[in-house]
Motif scaffolding. Sequence first.
Motif, PDB file in Angstrom:
ATOM      1  N   ASP A  33       0.833  -1.210   0.000  1.00 37.65           N
ATOM      2  CA  ASP A  33       0.000   0.000   0.000  1.00 37.65           C
ATOM      3  C   ASP A  33       0.865   1.256   0.000  1.00 37.65           C
ATOM      4  N   THR A  34       1.931   1.242   0.773  1.00 42.29           N
ATOM      5  CA  THR A  34       2.831   2.393   0.830  1.00 42.29           C
ATOM      6  C   THR A  34       3.496   2.624  -0.518  1.00 42.29           C
ATOM      7  N   ALA A  36       2.337   1.702  -3.437  1.00 41.67           N
ATOM      8  CA  ALA A  36       1.312   2.170  -4.376  1.00 41.67           C
ATOM      9  C   ALA A  36       0.993   3.645  -4.147  1.00 41.67           C
ATOM     10  N   ALA A  37       0.906   4.054  -2.872  1.00 35.89           N
ATOM     11  CA  ALA A  37       0.626   5.461  -2.569  1.00 35.89           C
ATOM     12  C   ALA A  37       1.761   6.359  -3.064  1.00 35.89           C
ATOM     13  N   ASP A  38       3.003   5.917  -2.866  1.00 38.36           N
ATOM     14  CA  ASP A  38       4.156   6.690  -3.347  1.00 38.36           C
ATOM     15  C   ASP A  38       4.146   6.791  -4.871  1.00 38.36           C
ATOM     16  N   ALA A  39       3.824   5.689  -5.535  1.00 40.39           N
ATOM     17  CA  ALA A  39       3.780   5.700  -6.998  1.00 40.39           C
ATOM     18  C   ALA A  39       2.679   6.634  -7.486  1.00 40.39           C
ATOM     19  N   ASN A  40       1.522   6.601  -6.835  1.00 37.28           N
ATOM     20  CA  ASN A  40       0.425   7.485  -7.232  1.00 37.28           C
ATOM     21  C   ASN A  40       0.782   8.952  -7.006  1.00 37.28           C
ATOM     22  N   ALA A  41       1.426   9.251  -5.887  1.00 35.93           N
ATOM     23  CA  ALA A  41       1.823  10.630  -5.599  1.00 35.93           C
ATOM     24  C   ALA A  41       2.849  11.111  -6.617  1.00 35.93           C
ATOM     25  N   THR A  42       3.796  10.254  -6.961  1.00 37.10           N
ATOM     26  CA  THR A  42       4.815  10.616  -7.945  1.00 37.10           C
ATOM     27  C   THR A  42       4.175  10.854  -9.308  1.00 37.10           C
ATOM     28  N   MET A  43       3.231   9.992  -9.680  1.00 38.30           N
ATOM     29  CA  MET A  43       2.562  10.150 -10.973  1.00 38.30           C
ATOM     30  C   MET A  43       1.730  11.430 -10.995  1.00 38.30           C
ATOM     31  N   SER A  44       1.035  11.726  -9.912  1.00 36.41           N
ATOM     32  CA  SER A  44       0.245  12.954  -9.856  1.00 36.41           C
ATOM     33  C   SER A  44       1.133  14.185  -9.969  1.00 36.41           C
ATOM     34  N   GLU A  45       2.267  14.155  -9.303  1.00 36.67           N
ATOM     35  CA  GLU A  45       3.204  15.280  -9.376  1.00 36.67           C
ATOM     36  C   GLU A  45       3.744  15.437 -10.793  1.00 36.67           C
TER      37      GLU A  45
END
Length: 96
Positions: A33-34, A36-45
């Motif tokens: 989960d961590t 995935a959250a990091d990957a999503n945050a990086t992609m959003s940025e």
Amino acid sequence: MRKYWVLPLALTAVLGLAACSPKAQNETAEAADTIAADANATMSEAVNDTNAAADKAFGSAEATMDNSAAAIGNATDSAMDRTGNAMKAAGDEIED
């Protein structure tokens, strides 16, 4: 010779079963989960940075086109004024 292989295999089996414990599974799920959250945050940025760069580029292009249009308009007005003045001067020469 077989005795030397049995002990490492038994230890591997024990460790494998221990890794399947609920605690280990929960820790693995939390880690996933961590990640995935990091990957999503990086992609959003990255998406936000790309959008900001595109907006800046489009704004610059728009300003350049506006400035070019204004320059063409000014040049056209100036040419029309000179043509009108030349025609008036020619008309005055004909009258004289």
